[in-house]
Enzyme design. Structure first.
Site, mmCIF file in Angstrom:
data_model
loop_
_atom_site.group_PDB
_atom_site.id
_atom_site.type_symbol
_atom_site.label_atom_id
_atom_site.label_comp_id
_atom_site.label_asym_id
_atom_site.label_seq_id
_atom_site.Cartn_x
_atom_site.Cartn_y
_atom_site.Cartn_z
ATOM 1 N N ASN A 157 0.796 -1.238 0.000
ATOM 2 C CA ASN A 157 0.000 0.000 0.000
ATOM 3 C C ASN A 157 0.826 1.284 0.000
ATOM 4 O OD1 ASN A 157 0.660 -0.688 2.637
ATOM 5 N ND2 ASN A 157 -1.139 0.301 3.494
ATOM 6 N N GLU A 255 4.102 -4.568 12.236
ATOM 7 C CA GLU A 255 3.170 -3.454 12.001
ATOM 8 C C GLU A 255 2.015 -4.031 11.206
ATOM 9 O OE1 GLU A 255 3.241 -0.543 13.206
ATOM 10 O OE2 GLU A 255 5.321 -0.218 13.839
ATOM 11 N N CYS A 289 -3.297 1.122 6.643
ATOM 12 C CA CYS A 289 -3.437 0.340 7.869
ATOM 13 C C CYS A 289 -4.195 1.134 8.913
ATOM 14 C CB CYS A 289 -2.064 -0.026 8.405
ATOM 15 S SG CYS A 289 -0.982 1.395 8.568
ATOM 16 N N GLU A 467 7.924 1.724 14.841
ATOM 17 C CA GLU A 467 8.811 2.290 13.817
ATOM 18 C C GLU A 467 8.933 3.775 14.126
ATOM 19 O OE1 GLU A 467 10.181 0.421 11.577
ATOM 20 O OE2 GLU A 467 8.834 -1.246 11.148
HETATM 21 P P1 NAD Z 1 0.341 -9.360 3.432
HETATM 22 O O1 NAD Z 1 0.472 -9.757 4.853
HETATM 23 O O2 NAD Z 1 -0.451 -10.213 2.530
HETATM 24 O O3 NAD Z 1 1.784 -9.246 2.759
HETATM 25 C C1 NAD Z 1 2.800 -8.441 3.324
HETATM 26 C C2 NAD Z 1 4.143 -8.978 2.867
HETATM 27 O O4 NAD Z 1 4.363 -10.262 3.463
HETATM 28 C C3 NAD Z 1 4.271 -9.172 1.375
HETATM 29 O O5 NAD Z 1 5.592 -8.806 0.971
HETATM 30 C C4 NAD Z 1 4.053 -10.671 1.218
HETATM 31 O O6 NAD Z 1 4.661 -11.207 0.054
HETATM 32 C C5 NAD Z 1 4.744 -11.190 2.467
HETATM 33 N N1 NAD Z 1 4.319 -12.531 2.907
HETATM 34 C C6 NAD Z 1 3.153 -13.172 2.645
HETATM 35 N N2 NAD Z 1 3.153 -14.398 3.231
HETATM 36 C C7 NAD Z 1 4.330 -14.518 3.888
HETATM 37 C C8 NAD Z 1 4.905 -15.536 4.706
HETATM 38 N N3 NAD Z 1 4.273 -16.686 4.963
HETATM 39 N N4 NAD Z 1 6.139 -15.321 5.222
HETATM 40 C C9 NAD Z 1 6.799 -14.155 4.990
HETATM 41 N N5 NAD Z 1 6.303 -13.162 4.233
HETATM 42 C C10 NAD Z 1 5.076 -13.328 3.693
HETATM 43 O O7 NAD Z 1 -0.180 -7.841 3.460
HETATM 44 P P2 NAD Z 1 -0.556 -6.907 2.234
HETATM 45 O O8 NAD Z 1 -1.843 -7.391 1.656
HETATM 46 O O9 NAD Z 1 0.623 -6.726 1.347
HETATM 47 O O10 NAD Z 1 -0.777 -5.501 2.975
HETATM 48 C C11 NAD Z 1 -1.967 -5.132 3.577
HETATM 49 C C12 NAD Z 1 -1.890 -5.305 5.083
HETATM 50 O O11 NAD Z 1 -0.783 -4.578 5.611
HETATM 51 C C13 NAD Z 1 -3.105 -4.747 5.787
HETATM 52 O O12 NAD Z 1 -3.507 -5.654 6.788
HETATM 53 C C14 NAD Z 1 -2.578 -3.461 6.424
HETATM 54 O O13 NAD Z 1 -3.266 -3.012 7.554
HETATM 55 C C15 NAD Z 1 -1.181 -3.838 6.761
HETATM 56 N N6 NAD Z 1 -0.348 -2.643 6.930
HETATM 57 C C16 NAD Z 1 0.091 -2.281 8.196
HETATM 58 C C17 NAD Z 1 0.833 -1.108 8.371
HETATM 59 C C18 NAD Z 1 1.323 -0.650 9.732
HETATM 60 O O14 NAD Z 1 2.246 0.173 9.786
HETATM 61 N N7 NAD Z 1 0.749 -1.123 10.816
HETATM 62 C C19 NAD Z 1 1.138 -0.331 7.254
HETATM 63 C C20 NAD Z 1 0.664 -0.731 6.007
HETATM 64 C C21 NAD Z 1 -0.069 -1.899 5.847
#
Ligand code: NAD
Length: 493
Positions: A157, A255, A289, A467
């Protein structure tokens, strides 16, 4: 319209070189405004992830990056900031064509990365230990040492911003890093990799491996050379990362998601609040997020405030991010679009009223892309899925309250705790309510707002650790205590 041509080819970035994946796999990277390919990237696997860890470990031990006084690292990070600043326009164009956000938003993201690099550059030569008074003729002091190879896993995102948010302090502390960007949005991280070389970051200190999370991500985290993991993404994957990190006893920063409340008190400036509420849920097409996705409004002003927010939603110009008139871009993928629309449909069938938006835009010229209208849903019960789960799209759910206690109870009635917003003219009251909100960050009379110097992190299932802020560099160090017996020598009088 696209900043990239579909023939643009990106490799993995390991040891200062752009490499094909060991299996030779490639995949197209799409523009969410058109669902057409804008480039291809190499797709790494287990062998590439292991190779990156080996190279990063070698660079950590041999390049001198970790041993030097921090001023060398500070200068390199400062140069990196200047190089990115010079090319901000090109990076923003690429972020927009790959992720969908408007160019204005993408420029904001790149500016934020520049400020983050400058901020941590200023911390790189201020990583200090302590001297500790202890009994007897002894000297007791602490050293702050870098951890080694740190792994960073980023979501789609805010592709570059969220990657560099954790990478920059890890570099400032003298670590070497391996970054795994999200498969949907890897381009700006790969473009950034070339800048690290130009800035004088030694080869092997910054590496990027694109590839499936379950394969590349898990290989990186479970590698014996991985000394910490910084993960930003969904709660589900966050739990998996936590399990893997626990098995290896390595520190982690998680996060994760949010379902952030926006509490409006009866005395709020409703015009200001409506603008802030719209910004906090329709910005980045709601894919934030900390999106303020649950509006909590007192009965007497419910109608007036909902009308104001719905008017803003209806008036927003939705279009391709690259067009300067667009105020909201597409969501990142077809799957994400279906998911978001599914939440709204389910709420509608459960009796909710959709007062703005609600569907995919099916008319040309936007029909090919993943566009939907900013959406406002009322008459929702606190146990509706649209109220409880992270939609990750431009969908605002509105809840009513009759007393302040009820408002606070509704605000805290979630497994998440990333962010909360409060709108009121009564600042004394605001400070008291802020203490009662279970969230890592609270904005008073502001939409979600943060700076590289402000700590960013969540309560409850929104994460562990934080962070940003002055202490963030220390999180990428470990503390060693050294105690010296000074013998029987007595100080001369
Ligand atoms: P996601 O968890 O699907 O993927 C995040 C990353 O993890 C990607 O690079 C993905 O390839 C990797 N990944 C997936 N499976 C994995 C595994 N088994 N082991 C290691 N890595 C793995 O999330 P997304 O759809 O890319 O992003 C959206 C989510 O991120 C939402 O839930 C959002 O709230 C959260 N988010 C949180 C923050 C924060 O600062 N708290 C900021 C932005 C987004």
């Amino acid at each position: 319209m696209s900043a990239e041509s579909s023939s643009a080819e990106y490799g993995l970035f390991i040891g200062g070189a752009s490499l094909p994946s060991s299996r030779g796999d490639r995949r197209p990277v799409m523009d969410p405004a058109t669902n057409r390919a804008i480039a291809t990237t190499a797709v790494g696997g287990v062998d590439d992830a292991r190779h990156a860890m080996e190279v990063a470990d070698g660079a950590f031990r041999n390049s001198g990056w970790a041993d030097d006084d921090g001023s060398r690292r500070a200068r390199a990070l400062g140069r990196l900031a200047r190089l990115l600043e010079e090319r901000a326009e090109a990076f923003a164009q690429l972020e927009t064509t790959n992720m969908g956000k408007t160019l204005r938003e993408a420029k904001g993201d790149i500016g934020y990365v520049v400020r983050t690099l400058d901020y941590v550059a200023g911390l790189a030569d201020k990583i200090e230990g302590e001297t500790i008074p202890v009994p007897g003729a002894r000297l007791d002091y602490t050293l702050r040492e870098p951890l080694g190879v740190t792994v960073h896993i980023a979501p789609w995102n805010y592709p570059l911003l969220l990657a560099i948010r954790s990478v920059a302090p890890a570099l400032a502390a003298g670590n070497s890093v391996v970054l795994k960007p999200a498969s949907l949005t890897p381009l700006t991280a790969l473009k950034f990799a070339a800048l690290t070389q130009e800035a004088g970051v030694p080869d092997g200190i910054f590496n990027v491996v694109v590839g499936p999370g379950g394969e590349v991500g898990e290989t990186l985290v479970t590698d014996p050379r991985c000394r910490s993991v910084s993960f930003t993404g969904s709660g589900e994957v966050g739990q998996r990362i936590a399990e893997l990190a626990a098995r290896r006893i390595i520190p982690m920063t998680l996060e994760l998601g949010g379902k952030s409340p926006v509490v409006v008190l009866p005395d709020a400036d409703l015009d200001r609040a409506a603008k802030g509420i719209a910004f906090g849920i329709f910005g980045n097409a709601g894919q934030m997020c900390w999106a303020g996705s649950r509006l909590i409004v007192p009965d007497p002003i419910h109608e007036e405030l909902v009308a104001k927010v719905a008017k803003i939603a209806d008036g927003m110009k939705v279009g391709p991010g690259v067009e300067s008139t667009s105020e909201m871009g597409p969501v990142v993928s077809k799957e994400q679009l279906e998911r978001v629309v599914g939440f709204v449909e389910e709420a509608r069938s459960a009796g909710a009223t959709v007062v703005a938006g609600g569907q995919k835009i099916a008319d040309p010229p936007l029909a090919e892309g993943n566009f939907l209208r900013p959406t406002v849903v009322t008459d929702v019960a606190p146990d509706h899925r649209v109220v409880r789960e992270e939609v990750f799209g431009p969908v605002l759910s509105v809840l009513r309250y009759t007393s302040l206690d009820e408002a606070i109870r509704l605000a805290n009635d979630t497994r998440y705790g990333l962010f909360a917003a409060l709108w009121t003219r009564d600042l004394a009251q605001a400070h008291i309510v802020a203490r009662q909100l279970e969230a890592g960050m609270v904005s008073i009379n502001e939409p979600p707002t943060t700076f590289p110097q402000s700590p960013f992190g969540g309560y409850k299932e929104s994460g562990i650790g934080f962070e940003q802020g002055r202490r963030v560099v220390e999180a990428y160090t470990r503390r060693k205590n050294v105690i010296v017996n000074l013998g029987s020598a007595k100080p001369k009088k």
